[in-house]
Design a protein around this motif. Structure first.
Motif, PDB file in Angstrom:
ATOM      1  N   VAL A 186      47.984  58.203   1.936  1.00 50.86           N
ATOM      2  CA  VAL A 186      47.217  56.937   1.521  1.00 50.86           C
ATOM      3  C   VAL A 186      45.839  56.824   1.987  1.00 50.86           C
ATOM      4  O   VAL A 186      44.922  56.312   1.352  1.00 50.86           O
ATOM      5  N   GLU A 187      45.732  57.564   3.265  1.00 55.82           N
ATOM      6  CA  GLU A 187      44.323  57.712   3.835  1.00 55.82           C
ATOM      7  C   GLU A 187      43.508  58.277   2.667  1.00 55.82           C
ATOM      8  O   GLU A 187      42.050  58.082   2.596  1.00 55.82           O
ATOM      9  N   HIS A 188      43.899  59.302   1.840  1.00 56.12           N
ATOM     10  CA  HIS A 188      43.114  60.176   1.068  1.00 56.12           C
ATOM     11  C   HIS A 188      42.774  59.135  -0.116  1.00 56.12           C
ATOM     12  O   HIS A 188      41.387  59.358  -0.412  1.00 56.12           O
ATOM     13  N   LEU A 189      43.635  58.506  -0.491  1.00 57.14           N
ATOM     14  CA  LEU A 189      43.028  57.341  -1.696  1.00 57.14           C
ATOM     15  C   LEU A 189      42.075  56.271  -1.006  1.00 57.14           C
ATOM     16  O   LEU A 189      41.390  56.144  -1.965  1.00 57.14           O
ATOM     17  N   ALA A 190      42.470  56.042  -0.148  1.00 53.66           N
ATOM     18  CA  ALA A 190      41.517  54.955   0.585  1.00 53.66           C
ATOM     19  C   ALA A 190      40.053  55.602   0.578  1.00 53.66           C
ATOM     20  O   ALA A 190      38.920  54.808   0.392  1.00 53.66           O
ATOM     21  N   ASP A 191      39.969  56.812   1.200  1.00 50.33           N
ATOM     22  CA  ASP A 191      38.847  57.644   1.335  1.00 50.33           C
ATOM     23  C   ASP A 191      38.012  57.567  -0.048  1.00 50.33           C
ATOM     24  O   ASP A 191      36.610  57.638  -0.138  1.00 50.33           O
ATOM     25  N   LEU A 192      38.758  57.740  -1.471  1.00 48.06           N
ATOM     26  CA  LEU A 192      38.135  57.689  -2.623  1.00 48.06           C
ATOM     27  C   LEU A 192      37.794  56.443  -2.852  1.00 48.06           C
ATOM     28  O   LEU A 192      37.152  56.168  -4.057  1.00 48.06           O
ATOM     29  N   GLY A 193      37.926  55.470  -2.201  1.00 50.14           N
ATOM     30  CA  GLY A 193      37.562  54.150  -2.587  1.00 50.14           C
ATOM     31  C   GLY A 193      38.550  53.303  -3.134  1.00 50.14           C
ATOM     32  O   GLY A 193      38.188  52.071  -3.629  1.00 50.14           O
ATOM     33  N   HIS A 194      39.944  53.532  -3.366  1.00 44.20           N
ATOM     34  CA  HIS A 194      40.895  52.705  -4.015  1.00 44.20           C
ATOM     35  C   HIS A 194      41.380  51.772  -2.903  1.00 44.20           C
ATOM     36  O   HIS A 194      41.530  51.907  -1.686  1.00 44.20           O
ATOM     37  N   ARG A 195      41.356  50.407  -3.679  1.00 39.56           N
ATOM     38  CA  ARG A 195      41.999  49.528  -2.573  1.00 39.56           C
ATOM     39  C   ARG A 195      43.380  48.934  -3.133  1.00 39.56           C
ATOM     40  O   ARG A 195      43.781  47.945  -2.423  1.00 39.56           O
ATOM     41  N   ARG A 196      43.538  48.973  -4.141  1.00 33.24           N
ATOM     42  CA  ARG A 196      44.655  48.551  -4.861  1.00 33.24           C
ATOM     43  C   ARG A 196      45.643  50.030  -5.045  1.00 33.24           C
ATOM     44  O   ARG A 196      45.256  50.685  -6.303  1.00 33.24           O
ATOM     45  N   ILE A 197      46.909  50.012  -4.654  1.00 36.75           N
ATOM     46  CA  ILE A 197      47.571  51.169  -4.627  1.00 36.75           C
ATOM     47  C   ILE A 197      49.035  50.914  -5.264  1.00 36.75           C
ATOM     48  O   ILE A 197      49.799  50.047  -4.847  1.00 36.75           O
ATOM     49  N   GLY A 198      49.369  51.678  -6.323  1.00 39.32           N
ATOM     50  CA  GLY A 198      50.607  51.592  -6.749  1.00 39.32           C
ATOM     51  C   GLY A 198      51.842  52.471  -6.015  1.00 39.32           C
ATOM     52  O   GLY A 198      51.207  53.631  -5.503  1.00 39.32           O
ATOM     53  N   ARG A 199      52.844  52.265  -6.008  1.00 36.04           N
ATOM     54  CA  ARG A 199      53.951  53.123  -5.214  1.00 36.04           C
ATOM     55  C   ARG A 199      55.231  53.080  -6.097  1.00 36.04           C
ATOM     56  O   ARG A 199      55.755  52.087  -6.241  1.00 36.04           O
ATOM     57  N   LEU A 200      55.662  54.235  -6.457  1.00 35.37           N
ATOM     58  CA  LEU A 200      56.841  54.587  -6.874  1.00 35.37           C
ATOM     59  C   LEU A 200      57.780  55.011  -5.990  1.00 35.37           C
ATOM     60  O   LEU A 200      57.628  56.266  -5.552  1.00 35.37           O
ATOM     61  N   ARG A 201      58.658  54.332  -5.470  1.00 35.38           N
ATOM     62  CA  ARG A 201      59.610  54.568  -4.219  1.00 35.38           C
ATOM     63  C   ARG A 201      60.896  54.914  -4.462  1.00 35.38           C
ATOM     64  O   ARG A 201      61.407  54.320  -5.658  1.00 35.38           O
TER      65      ARG A 201
END
Length: 402
Positions: free
Chosen positions: A239-254
Motif C-alpha cells: 500500500v505504501e509503495h502505491l501511495a508513494d507513486l501518487g495513487h490516492r484511489r486503490i482497488g483491492r481484489l481480496r
C-alpha cells in the motif's frame, strides 16, 4: 512374423543350475538376456576393474538382447557392509538404527561403517527400523489447494528439510477437520504440517499427535508450534509503495476464504489506507477458482466509471487475471493501471510486464515447519519461531501517477 512373436510350444530351456551334467544344452530360440559366463557366477555383476575371474581388458557380459531385460543386480546387505568395514553385522545395525543405542559406537567406527555403506550403495531397510522406533517415517503436509503455486514453494522447502531428517512427505489437499482427525489417530503419519488452514478445516486433534501449523493463527492451538509469515508487513509495504507513486484511489481484489492469513492481510490493508487517507474500491474473489474467476471480477472493477488506477491482489494468480482483463479493455500495465500481487510465485517474473509483488518465503516456511516437527518427534521442546520476514519485490507493473 518376428521370432519373439511366433508361437513357441517348445518347453523352456532349463537354467544352468537345474541341468544335470549329462543333459545336452539345447538351443534356446529367444536370445538370452546375457551370455552364461564360464567363470564363477558371483563375477557377473562385478565392475570391470580387474575383478577376480576377468582381466580388465576382457569384454564384460553381453548386453541384453533387444526386447529383454537383465536380471536385477542384488542389493548390498548389512552383512556386506559389515564385511567391508571389518565390524559385526550388529554394529552396522546399531549405526543405522537411529536410536540412542547407536551412539554407543565410536565416531571412528560409525564413519567407517557409513563410508563402507556409501561405497557399496547400501540403503538401510526402513521398515524394520521404523517398527523398532514405533514410527512410519512419514509426515503429512495438508494444504488448502494443491494446485496453488505458493504451496509448491512450501512443498519444496518441506521436501528439502524432511530429507535431512529421514522423513518422507505425503501431501493432502481439500481436507476437512474429520480428515485431519483421522490422519492424526492412525499410525500412518508420525506428525502433521497444517498449512494456511481455513476456519472450517480445524477441529480437535489428539493431544499426543505432533502437529505444526504453518501460516496460521498462533492462537489456534497454543500448545503446538506455529510458523507465521509477516503478511501484515508485506501488505503495508504494498500500500505504501502505491501511495508513494501518487495513487490516492486503490482497488483491492481480496480473497473470500475464511483463513487467518487473509484476515491479517485485510486488517493491515484497511489500517494502512486509513492512515494514508486513501480511497478504496474492493471486490472479493475465490482464489481456488483461479485466473478465470479473477479475470471476471477484474472486469467488474475496471468497468466502473470511477475505476481505480492501481490494484492490490491477494495472490499473483489473481494479478494475472487483472492483466488479462486490462488487456481486453485496452488498458496498459502500468501506464493505465498499476498492479501489485502477493506470493512471488515463479510466474510473477514471467508476466509482461514482470509483476511487482510481495514475496512470501514459502520454502523457508516449509523448512522451518519440518525442523519444528522433527524436534517434536525427537521429544524436544520447540522454541517459538519469529514471524518470517516478507519483502516487496519491485518490478515493472507499477508506475508513478502523472
Amino acid at each position: 512374423m518376428p521370432e519373439h512373436a511366433s508361437p513357441d510350444r517348445t518347453p523352456p530351456a532349463r537354467t544352468r543350475s537345474d541341468r544335470t551334467p549329462s543333459d545336452p544344452i539345447a538351443p534356446v530360440r529367444t536370445p538370452p538376456a546375457r551370455a552364461v559366463p564360464d567363470h564363477d557366477e558371483s563375477d557377473q555383476d562385478a565392475p570391470d576393474r580387474g575383478a577376480p575371474g576377468r582381466a580388465p581388458s576382457e569384454p564384460g557380459p553381453e548386453r541384453p538382447a533387444a526386447g529383454t531385460w537383465p536380471a536385477p543386480v542384488r542389493r548390498p546387505t548389512g552383512r556386506d557392509v559389515a564385511r567391508l568395514a571389518g565390524v559385526s553385522q550388529a554394529t552396522v545395525s546399531l549405526v543405522f538404527s537411529g536410536s540412542e543405542a547407536g551412539r554407543r559406537v565410536s565416531e571412528a567406527t560409525r564413519e567407517r561403517v557409513r563410508e563402507a555403506a556409501r561405497g557399496l550403495g547400501y540403503r538401510p531397510q526402513a521398515a524394520g527400523r521404523q517398527l523398532r522406533l514405533g514410527r512410519s517415517g512419514m509426515i503429512l503436509l495438508a494444504v488448502p489447494n494443491i494446485l496453488g503455486p505458493f504451496f509448491g514453494r512450501v512443498l519444496e522447502g518441506v521436501h528439502e528439510e524432511a530429507g535431512r531428517h529421514g522423513l518422507a512427505v505425503v501431501v493432502s489437499s481439500g481436507w476437512g477437520s474429520a480428515t485431519l482427525a483421522e490422519a492424526a489417530t492412525t499410525s500412518r503419519f508420525d506428525g502433521l504440517l497444517i498449512c494456511s488452514p481455513d476456519d472450517s478445516q480445524l477441529g480437535d486433534l489428539p493431544a499426543d499427535t505432533p502437529v505444526v501449523f504453518l501460516d496460521a493463527d498462533p492462537g489456534t492451538d497454543r500448545a503446538r508450534p506455529t510458523v507465521e509469515l509477516d503478511v501484515a508487513g508485506g501488505m503495508r509495504a504494498a500500500v505504501e509503495h502505491l501511495a508513494d507513486l501518487g495513487h490516492r484511489r486503490i482497488g483491492r481484489l481480496r480473497s473470500t476464504h475464511a483463513a487467518y492469513t487473509f484476515r491479517v492481510r485485510q486488517a493491515a490493508f484497511e489500517e494502512t489506507v486509513r492512515e494514508l487517507g486513501l480511497e478504496v474500491v474492493e471486490l472479493g474473489v475465490s482464489l481456488n477458482e483461479g485466473q478465470p474467476a479473477a479475470r471476471e471480477v477484474a472486469h467488474r472493477l475496471l468497468e466502473r466509471p470511477d475505476r481505480p488506477h492501481a490494484v492490490i491482489c491477494d495472490d499473483d494468480v489473481v494479478a494475472s487475471g487483472v492483466y488479462q482483463a486490462a488487456a481486453e479493455r485496452g488498458l496498459r500495465v502500468p501506464a493505465d493501471l498499476s498492479v501489485v500481487g502477493i506470493d512471488n510465485v515463479p510466474v510473477a517474473a514471467l508476466l509482461a510486464p514482470p509483476l511487482t509483488t510481495v514475496d512470501l518465503p514459502g520454502e523457508e516456511l516449509g523448512r522451518a515447519g519440518v525442523a519444528a516437527l522433527a524436534g517434536l518427534l525427537r521429544g524436544e521442546a520447540v522454541a517459538p519461531v519469529p514471524p518470517l520476514a516478507t519483502a516487496l519485490v519491485r518490478r515493472s507493473s507499477t508506475a508513478r501517477v502523472l
